[in-house]
Design an enzyme around this catalytic site. Structure first.
Site, PDB file in Angstrom:
ATOM      1  N   ARG A 110     -43.846  36.075  83.382  1.00 37.85           N
ATOM      2  CA  ARG A 110     -43.432  37.175  82.525  1.00 37.85           C
ATOM      3  C   ARG A 110     -42.493  36.715  81.425  1.00 37.85           C
ATOM      4  O   ARG A 110     -41.728  35.775  81.615  1.00 37.85           O
ATOM      5  CB  ARG A 110     -42.751  38.269  83.353  1.00 37.85           C
ATOM      6  CG  ARG A 110     -43.703  38.997  84.290  1.00 37.85           C
ATOM      7  CD  ARG A 110     -42.943  39.768  85.366  1.00 37.85           C
ATOM      8  NE  ARG A 110     -43.848  40.505  86.244  1.00 37.85           N
ATOM      9  CZ  ARG A 110     -44.510  39.977  87.250  1.00 37.85           C
ATOM     10  NH1 ARG A 110     -44.393  38.681  87.508  1.00 37.85           N
ATOM     11  NH2 ARG A 110     -45.305  40.717  88.008  1.00 37.85           N
ATOM     12  N   HIS A 162     -53.929  29.225  88.147  1.00 40.29           N
ATOM     13  CA  HIS A 162     -53.608  30.331  89.061  1.00 40.29           C
ATOM     14  C   HIS A 162     -54.597  30.385  90.231  1.00 40.29           C
ATOM     15  O   HIS A 162     -55.080  31.461  90.591  1.00 40.29           O
ATOM     16  CB  HIS A 162     -53.609  31.652  88.304  1.00 40.29           C
ATOM     17  CG  HIS A 162     -52.668  32.673  88.873  1.00 40.29           C
ATOM     18  ND1 HIS A 162     -52.785  33.152  90.156  1.00 40.29           N
ATOM     19  CD2 HIS A 162     -51.595  33.307  88.326  1.00 40.29           C
ATOM     20  CE1 HIS A 162     -51.833  34.046  90.369  1.00 40.29           C
ATOM     21  NE2 HIS A 162     -51.093  34.157  89.281  1.00 40.29           N
ATOM     22  N   ASP A 197     -42.593  35.831  95.140  1.00 41.07           N
ATOM     23  CA  ASP A 197     -43.223  35.815  93.809  1.00 41.07           C
ATOM     24  C   ASP A 197     -42.217  35.230  92.826  1.00 41.07           C
ATOM     25  O   ASP A 197     -41.935  35.813  91.788  1.00 41.07           O
ATOM     26  CB  ASP A 197     -43.646  37.221  93.402  1.00 41.07           C
ATOM     27  CG  ASP A 197     -44.544  37.236  92.159  1.00 41.07           C
ATOM     28  OD1 ASP A 197     -44.981  36.144  91.744  1.00 41.07           O
ATOM     29  OD2 ASP A 197     -44.785  38.318  91.608  1.00 41.07           O
ATOM     30  N   GLU A 235     -48.085  27.938  91.618  1.00 41.98           N
ATOM     31  CA  GLU A 235     -48.269  27.802  90.174  1.00 41.98           C
ATOM     32  C   GLU A 235     -47.232  26.827  89.606  1.00 41.98           C
ATOM     33  O   GLU A 235     -46.061  27.166  89.476  1.00 41.98           O
ATOM     34  CB  GLU A 235     -48.147  29.169  89.493  1.00 41.98           C
ATOM     35  CG  GLU A 235     -49.069  30.226  90.073  1.00 41.98           C
ATOM     36  CD  GLU A 235     -48.613  31.624  89.723  1.00 41.98           C
ATOM     37  OE1 GLU A 235     -48.482  31.925  88.524  1.00 41.98           O
ATOM     38  OE2 GLU A 235     -48.380  32.420  90.655  1.00 41.98           O
TER      39      GLU A 235
END
Length: 360
Positions: free
Chosen positions: A93, A192, A264, A325
């Site tokens: 993000r 990903h 996350d 990732e």
């Protein structure tokens, strides 16, 4: 080496490379396969550089695909969870979808709530790429290329990228990125793929053992964007410096786990060479070791599912895979960590990550 086509000479090498054409709702796509003499295979599309398969052996010599894939290949066109995809120009993000570079402010699409995420509404995961292949007695590779034009998804500069996927006879899968821009820009590329080393995506990922060489992880705000604070992993559910089950601490009463509904989060990797992460499935014996020159690794414990029908014909449940990732730190409020992603005009962005598969 041939652009967009595999030569007969390449196929005859000890390392194999071949392709097939797919029709995805009227769009012609190539799926390229690399295969070594041991029988390990990697498959990927020239759409989104999407990895559709990594076929690795278990302790009994049985090969299974250890990355999430769709039952219907047409679903790669939408692919809301980015199965196997190249993420760019930036991964993760960007707080409020804005950043300032060389005195100019750029505004990006707010496709992740109040933030921009995973490259925008149509990031690198939704683009077509030219491809070439090369093989030798010990290695096979596919290389994808594309130029991202100035202000695509709001990012400055014409960015030329090359992404290489290679497979060795030693069951090492390597991803290499290279990018050059004609003006200052930001770049943070990752892949990903979602892993379950059992090859059975009805089994929980919480039983896999994981090691991440990291003393700090990035704190997230309530929109899952970095605050700029780095928190020590020691003594927290985020301490993976020794192998432990992913699910051991995932239900702890921790505000950061509540924000992500699980893991996350970006982990800051320890400096130096060597293995930076290790994933192991005890039942099949398969393990995967990650070595990289990147600074961070985002662990996503696949806390959500969106009704995808995956290979095998069943609907994807939550927490049956984990994305690891490898990337730079995402960009938070007031441009925190922006410097990690800056690519100056004429300079070359390079990044390399190796995934070594084996059996214990």
């Amino acid at each position: 080496m041939m652009e967009g086509k595999l030569s007969e000479d390449a196929v005859r090498q000890c390392m194999k490379a071949y392709s097939r054409k797919l029709d995805l709702e009227g769009t012609e796509v190539h799926e390229i396969t690399l295969e070594n003499r041991a029988g390990m295979k990697v498959t990927a599309l020239d759409f989104g550089c999407i990895i559709t398969g990594i076929y690795a052996p278990d302790r009994h010599g049985n090969f299974k695909n250890v990355v999430l894939s769709y039952e219907n290949p047409d679903d790669y066109l939408s692919n809301p969870a980015y199965f196997g995809a190249l993420i760019g120009r930036t991964s993760g993000r960007i707080k409020d979808g804005t950043f300032t570079l060389s005195g100019e402010t750029f505004n990006l699409a707010l496709n992740y709530g109040t933030n921009s995420g995973q490259g925008g509404r149509e990031g690198f995961d939704k683009k077509r790429y030219s491809f070439s292949v090369n093989t030798s007695e010990s290695m096979a590779a596919m290389v994808f290329r594309r130029t991202s034009p100035h202000l695509e998804e709001g990012y400055p500069g014409n960015l030329q990228i090359a992404v290489s996927y290679s497979l060795s006879e030693e069951n090492v899968f390597k991803i290499s990125y290279k990018a050059v821009s004609d003006s200052d820009t930001i770049v943070n590329l990752t892949n990903h793929s979602y892993f379950n080393l059992s090859g059975d995506f009805s089994r929980s990922i919480e039983n896999h053992l994981l090691m991440i060489a990291s003393d700090h992880y990035a704190e997230l705000d309530d929109t899952s964007a970095p605050t700029g604070k780095l928190i020590e992993t020691k003594g927290t559910p985020f301490d993976f410096n020794s192998m432990k089950e992913i699910g051991r601490d995932i239900a702890d009463e921790d505000s950061q786990l509540f924000i992500g509904k699980g893991y996350d989060h970006p982990f800051v990797l320890k400096e130096g060479t060597g293995v930076k992460a290790r994933l192991w499935d005890r039942e099949t014996g398969r393990f995967m070791e990650i070595s990289t020159d990147n600074r961070a690794l985002v662990l996503y414990s696949q806390n959500y599912a969106q009704g995808q029908v995956i290979a095998g014909g069943f609907t994807l449940p939550e927490r049956v895979s984990a994305a690891l990732e490898v990337q730079r730190l995402p960009i938070g409020k007031d441009g925190i960590f922006l410097e990690d992603s800056i690519l100056k005009q004429g300079e070359t962005f390079r990044s390399n990550t190796e995934y070594r598969f084996g059996i214990l």
